[in-house]
Write a protein that holds these residues in place. Structure first.
Motif, PDB file in Angstrom:
ATOM      1  N   ASP A 118       0.828  -1.204   0.000  1.00  0.00           N
ATOM      2  CA  ASP A 118       0.000   0.000   0.000  1.00  0.00           C
ATOM      3  C   ASP A 118       0.865   1.258   0.000  1.00  0.00           C
ATOM      4  OD1 ASP A 118      -2.741   1.236   0.353  1.00  0.00           O
ATOM      5  OD2 ASP A 118      -1.766   1.990   2.165  1.00  0.00           O
ATOM      6  N   ARG A 119       1.884   1.291   0.853  1.00  0.00           N
ATOM      7  CA  ARG A 119       2.767   2.468   0.917  1.00  0.00           C
ATOM      8  C   ARG A 119       3.565   2.635  -0.374  1.00  0.00           C
ATOM      9  NH1 ARG A 119       3.458   0.860   6.392  1.00  0.00           N
ATOM     10  NH2 ARG A 119       5.336  -0.316   5.873  1.00  0.00           N
ATOM     11  N   SER A 122       1.426   4.064  -3.117  1.00  0.00           N
ATOM     12  CA  SER A 122       1.193   5.481  -2.850  1.00  0.00           C
ATOM     13  C   SER A 122       2.419   6.319  -3.196  1.00  0.00           C
ATOM     14  CB  SER A 122       0.829   5.673  -1.374  1.00  0.00           C
ATOM     15  OG  SER A 122       0.666   7.043  -1.064  1.00  0.00           O
ATOM     16  N   ASN A 123       3.595   5.856  -2.786  1.00  0.00           N
ATOM     17  CA  ASN A 123       4.829   6.612  -3.035  1.00  0.00           C
ATOM     18  C   ASN A 123       5.142   6.730  -4.521  1.00  0.00           C
ATOM     19  OD1 ASN A 123       5.210   6.963  -0.293  1.00  0.00           O
ATOM     20  ND2 ASN A 123       6.580   5.208  -0.080  1.00  0.00           N
ATOM     21  N   GLY A 125       2.837   6.782  -6.828  1.00  0.00           N
ATOM     22  CA  GLY A 125       1.761   7.519  -7.476  1.00  0.00           C
ATOM     23  C   GLY A 125       1.083   6.744  -8.593  1.00  0.00           C
ATOM     24  N   ASN A 164      -4.683   2.025  -1.378  1.00  0.00           N
ATOM     25  CA  ASN A 164      -3.971   1.937  -2.651  1.00  0.00           C
ATOM     26  C   ASN A 164      -3.929   0.514  -3.205  1.00  0.00           C
ATOM     27  OD1 ASN A 164      -2.890   4.809  -2.825  1.00  0.00           O
ATOM     28  ND2 ASN A 164      -2.183   4.170  -0.808  1.00  0.00           N
TER      29      ASN A 164
END
Length: 244
Positions: A118-119, A122-123, A125, A164
């Protein structure tokens, strides 16, 4: 220059597999397009994958991060790559950064790996990443996957805590001989029933990834929507001999 015989054989094998998939889908009262075939190209060269791609196939899978990261940039961008099996958290950034056209991770088996994915999404994009929760349906200690009794909790975590990630369904890996018994299939079907009931999901929005080279027809007849086929298309896997 004529293509090597083994490359031609892979395309012939693909056509045979697609026919068998269609027939199994029809026997189960479904349309063939409701079953996705993932060509698992583990240990196979890019040239062979390209032959199967040129025959019209677009969905391929790999089991090792370094292998998919090496292969993906050498092949067309419209391939939909699946990463299959247990993913280590320290390999997440490498996988997502190295394979922009990664379509799905088949093998999220704990909250930690879900959070890492998930991270990372997100990072970067990128659009939400489709994931399947891996369930250990055989109870083998050697197999990755969450216990069926914990399946609802992990799916709930993904849906509520990982914006995400797109929960797409459940998957299981077969027995040591790469086959599954009907009990394995029924266990995954039961997990889907429990997940959909607990979280208010429609069953047709929860995929079932079960079935490999030796049992994909039985898996489709049991309800699988995603089969992972390697050696039946590409031939036996080619592992490098270990140095003594």
């Amino acid at each position: 220059m004529a293509a090597p015989a083994f490359e031609g054989a892979a395309v012939t094998a693909l056509r045979s597999v697609m026919l068998r998939v269609r027939q199994a889908a029809e026997r189960s009262g479904r349309r063939p397009e409701q079953v996705r075939v993932v060509g698992v190209s583990k240990t196979k060269p890019v040239s062979l994958i390209r032959q199967v791609y040129d025959a019209g196939h677009r969905c391929f899978g790999e089991n090792y991060v370094q292998e998919i990261v090496d292969k993906a940039p050498q092949l067309p961008e419209d391939i939909k790559w699946h990463f299959i099996g247990h993913l280590q958290s320290n390999k997440v950034k490498t996988l997502l950064g190295g394979v922009p056209n990664l379509d799905m991770v088949e093998g999220v088996d704990n909250e930690k790996i879900a959070n890492h994915l998930d991270r990372a999404v997100s990072n970067l994009g990128r659009n939400p990443l489709k994931i399947l929760v891996q369930v250990n349906t055989s109870g083998e200690a050697s197999k990755s996957g969450i216990d069926p009794s914990d399946c609802v909790g992990l799916v709930e975590h993904v849906k509520l805590r990982c914006p995400n990630l797109e929960f797409s369904g459940l998957m299981t890996i077969g027995m040591p001989d790469y086959t599954s018994t009907p009990e394995n299939f029924r266990t995954l079907l039961n997990c889907r029933l429990e997940v959909c009931k607990a979280l208010g999901l429609a069953e047709d929005h929860c995929e079932l990834s079960m079935g490999m080279s030796n049992d994909f027809e039985q898996a489709i007849e049991a309800g699988s929507t995603n089969v992972r086929i390697g050696s039946t298309i590409f031939g036996p896997r080619e592992y490098a001999k270990k140095q003594t």
